[in-house]
Each structure stands twice: as structure tokens, then as C-alpha cells.
Design a protein around this motif. Structure first.
Motif, short mmCIF file in Angstrom:
data_model
loop_
_atom_site.label_atom_id
_atom_site.label_comp_id
_atom_site.label_asym_id
_atom_site.label_seq_id
_atom_site.Cartn_x
_atom_site.Cartn_y
_atom_site.Cartn_z
N ASN A 80 -10.14 9.43 8.94
CA ASN A 80 -9.83 10.84 9.08
C ASN A 80 -10.33 11.59 7.87
O ASN A 80 -9.94 11.27 6.75
CB ASN A 80 -8.33 11.04 9.16
CG ASN A 80 -7.97 11.48 10.54
OD1 ASN A 80 -8.63 12.36 11.10
ND2 ASN A 80 -6.97 10.86 11.10
N THR A 126 -11.48 2.25 6.44
CA THR A 126 -11.47 2.51 4.99
C THR A 126 -11.25 4.01 4.77
O THR A 126 -11.32 4.79 5.72
CB THR A 126 -12.83 2.14 4.38
OG1 THR A 126 -13.82 2.99 4.97
CG2 THR A 126 -13.19 0.69 4.64
N HIS A 160 -3.25 -0.28 5.88
CA HIS A 160 -2.26 0.02 6.92
C HIS A 160 -2.88 -0.01 8.32
O HIS A 160 -2.39 -0.70 9.21
CB HIS A 160 -1.64 1.41 6.68
CG HIS A 160 -0.78 1.47 5.46
ND1 HIS A 160 -1.21 2.05 4.28
CD2 HIS A 160 0.46 1.01 5.23
CE1 HIS A 160 -0.26 1.95 3.39
NE2 HIS A 160 0.76 1.32 3.92
N1 LIG Z 1 -2.38 5.64 7.50
C1 LIG Z 1 -2.45 6.09 8.74
O1 LIG Z 1 -1.41 6.19 9.45
C2 LIG Z 1 -3.77 6.50 9.34
C3 LIG Z 1 -3.83 6.84 10.70
C4 LIG Z 1 -5.06 7.14 11.28
C5 LIG Z 1 -6.21 7.10 10.51
N2 LIG Z 1 -6.12 6.78 9.18
C6 LIG Z 1 -7.37 6.68 8.43
O2 LIG Z 1 -7.66 5.29 8.30
C7 LIG Z 1 -8.27 5.01 7.04
C8 LIG Z 1 -7.45 3.97 6.29
O3 LIG Z 1 -6.13 4.42 6.10
P1 LIG Z 1 -5.01 3.40 5.61
O4 LIG Z 1 -3.75 4.15 5.64
O5 LIG Z 1 -5.14 2.10 6.32
O6 LIG Z 1 -5.45 3.20 4.09
P2 LIG Z 1 -5.09 1.98 3.10
O7 LIG Z 1 -3.83 1.35 3.53
O8 LIG Z 1 -5.21 2.54 1.74
O9 LIG Z 1 -6.27 0.93 3.37
C9 LIG Z 1 -7.61 1.24 3.06
C10 LIG Z 1 -8.42 -0.04 3.13
O10 LIG Z 1 -9.78 0.32 2.85
C11 LIG Z 1 -10.29 -0.56 1.86
N3 LIG Z 1 -11.25 0.14 1.02
C12 LIG Z 1 -11.04 1.18 0.18
N4 LIG Z 1 -12.18 1.57 -0.40
C13 LIG Z 1 -13.15 0.74 0.08
C14 LIG Z 1 -14.54 0.60 -0.15
N5 LIG Z 1 -15.18 1.43 -0.98
N6 LIG Z 1 -15.21 -0.37 0.52
C15 LIG Z 1 -14.57 -1.19 1.36
N7 LIG Z 1 -13.25 -1.14 1.62
C16 LIG Z 1 -12.55 -0.18 0.99
C17 LIG Z 1 -9.08 -0.98 1.04
O11 LIG Z 1 -9.41 -2.24 0.49
P3 LIG Z 1 -9.04 -2.67 -1.01
O12 LIG Z 1 -7.77 -3.45 -0.85
O13 LIG Z 1 -10.20 -3.49 -1.41
O14 LIG Z 1 -8.86 -1.42 -1.82
C18 LIG Z 1 -7.99 -1.08 2.12
O15 LIG Z 1 -8.03 -2.34 2.75
C19 LIG Z 1 -8.39 6.34 6.33
O16 LIG Z 1 -9.67 6.86 6.55
C20 LIG Z 1 -7.34 7.22 7.01
O17 LIG Z 1 -7.71 8.59 6.99
C21 LIG Z 1 -4.94 6.47 8.58
#
Ligand SMILES: NC(=O)c1ccc[n+]([C@@H]2O[C@H](COP(=O)([O-])OP(=O)(O)OC[C@H]3O[C@@H](n4cnc5c(N)ncnc54)[C@H](OP(=O)(O)O)[C@@H]3O)[C@@H](O)[C@H]2O)c1
Length: 214
Positions: free
Chosen positions: A108, A83, A26
Motif C-alpha cells: 500500500n 514488503t 505481518h
Molecule cells: N499490516 C497490514 O495490515 C497491511 C495490510 C495490507 C497491506 N499492507 C502492506 O503490506 C506491506 C507489508 O506490511 P507488513 O505490515 O507486513 O509489514 P512488516 O510486518 O513490517 O513486514 C515487512 C516485511 O518486508 C521485509 N522487507 C523490508 N524491507 C525490505 C527490503 N528492502 N527488501 C526485502 N524485504 C524487505 C521485512 O523483512 P526484514 O525482516 O528483513 O526487515 C519484513 O519481512 C506494506 O507495503 C503494507 O503497506 C499491510
């Protein structure tokens, strides 16, 4: 004291950067699209650069390409980590081999810490030894990164960390994708406070911060 970032004016940017976004979920996708629209060259670093999700992200943007993580990190000047926080432990091993770069940590870890480290930025700095690690883009939902406008008002972003250069770049990128301002919370000691801001998401997704001044 909360400070506006060093170059607070939205200037005509001539500084097009090569930015590796590690993770294409995301947050990674929202930032990749915004930075690409702003003219930057975006290299998405993914475990599987051929996955349908990454392919569909890349196909509509000439200046977004997909790579294995270490390749994206090696080719870029700036890295943005999107990630889960726990992934940083393994990621840091892959980044050890690239020269020191600016790392913007968008993770986060309020509810999910990277092992015994207080937050992702601390883990990244200690595991890689890199000095220019800052926190940014963690305090708001990915929907706000895709569209930082609420009607006529552009929302604000926040950054923290000990690297002024890192914060300057993070602030520039935040403004490039449409945030009105990126406020400097202070040094590394303020990163936990910046992470706490993310708790606002409990109040809903389409919600954002804006600093008002009389
Ligand atoms: N969602 C929000 O609105 C938001 C806002 C601010 C901050 N955040 C933070 O941003 C981060 C990502 O959130 P998200 O919502 O984007 O999560 P997400 O949609 O689940 O995406 C996570 C990404 O990280 C990759 N990933 C997971 N494990 C990994 C690993 N061991 N090595 C390399 N890549 C890996 C995943 O790739 P694969 O496809 O290979 O699994 C996916 O592309 C988190 O730390 C979250 O706390 C989120």
C-alpha cells in the motif's frame, strides 16, 4: 462496473501452486499460513531466511520453506510482494533475472510511495517489464487475511490490474484462504482507488468490507 472474479464459484481446487511470498512480516506471514493451509507450496523470500521470525513461521508448516529472495522468486510460479513499497525499487532488480511471472502486489503506497512511482504495481511493471502484475490483498488488515470470517460471514477481497490471468490467480488465492469473493475493480487505472480502500484501517483493525446485493 465492479465484477465478480471470473470463476466466482468456490470449486474443489486441483491447481496447487508454488507461490513465493516476498517479505515475511505481518502480511507475508498471514498469507503464507493461509496459502499453506490451502495446500499450496509456499516459498518465503526474505533478506535473512535464517532470522528467528522466519524460522518460527516455517517450523510449523511442512509446505512453507524459507529462501533468499531471488531463489524463492526463481522457483515459484506466482510472486506476492509483501514488503514496504519503497523496497520494490531494489526488489525489481532481483526479479529482472527470473522469467516473467504473475506478480501480486499487496503493498500500500497511499502514504509511502516507491520513489516517483504512483504505486508498487506501477513500479514493478515498469522496472521489471513484466506484464502480469496485479494488485490484491492490500485493502484489508493482516488480521483479516489470517481470519477472513466475521461469525458466519466471510468477507470480500478486491483486485485490479490489466492482467486477466493475474487477477484470476489472485482471486483464486483469495478464495483459497477463505475470502468469500474477490471482486475485480478493473484495470491498472483502478489501482489507486483500490489503494484508497486501505484507509478504512484508520477506523480500526477488526473491520472489513463485504459487498451486499439484493
Ligand atoms: N499490516 C497490514 O495490515 C497491511 C495490510 C495490507 C497491506 N499492507 C502492506 O503490506 C506491506 C507489508 O506490511 P507488513 O505490515 O507486513 O509489514 P512488516 O510486518 O513490517 O513486514 C515487512 C516485511 O518486508 C521485509 N522487507 C523490508 N524491507 C525490505 C527490503 N528492502 N527488501 C526485502 N524485504 C524487505 C521485512 O523483512 P526484514 O525482516 O528483513 O526487515 C519484513 O519481512 C506494506 O507495503 C503494507 O503497506 C499491510
Amino acid at each position: 462496473m465492479l465484477k465478480k472474479s471470473q470463476s466466482s464459484k468456490r470449486t474443489v481446487r486441483k491447481n496447487v501452486m508454488k507461490i513465493a511470498i516476498i517479505g515475511g512480516g505481518h502480511v507475508g506471514s498471514a498469507l503464507a499460513k493461509g496459502l499453506s493451509r490451502a495446500g499450496h507450496t509456499v516459498l518465503v523470500g526474505a533478506r535473512n531466511p535464517e532470522s528467528p521470525a522466519i524460522k518460527s513461521l516455517v517450523q510449523d508448516f511442512q509446505n512453507i520453506t524459507a529462501h533468499p529472495i531471488n531463489e524463492a522468486a526463481e522457483k515459484a510460479e506466482v510472486l506476492i510482494i509483501t514488503t514496504p513499497p519503497a523496497a520494490i525499487l531494489n526488489l525489481a532488480l532481483q526479479l529482472e533475472k527470473v522469467n516473467e511471472k504473475i506478480i501480486i502486489d499487496a503493498t500500500n503506497s497511499v502514504f509511502n510511495k516507491p520513489s516517483h512511482y504512483q504505486n508498487g504495481s506501477k513500479a514493478l511493471r515498469e522496472l521489471t517489464g513484466f506484464g502480469h502484475v496485479v494488485k490484491c490483498f492490500n485493502s484489508t488488515g493482516f488480521e483479516n487475511m489470517e481470519n477472513p470470517r466475521y461469525g458466519k460471514i466471510a468477507i470480500d477481497m478486491f483486485t485490479a490490474g490489466n492482467s486477466d490471468r493475474g487477477k484470476q490467480i489472485a482471486s483464486q488465492l483469495a478464495r483459497d484462504i477463505g475470502f468469500a469473493e474477490c471482486y475485480d475493480f478493473g484495470g491498472d487505472e483502478q489501482i489507486p482507488l483500490l489503494e484508497q480502500l486501505a484507509i478504512i484501517q484508520k477506523a480500526g483493525r477488526d473491520i472489513a468490507f463485504k459487498i451486499l446485493q439484493r
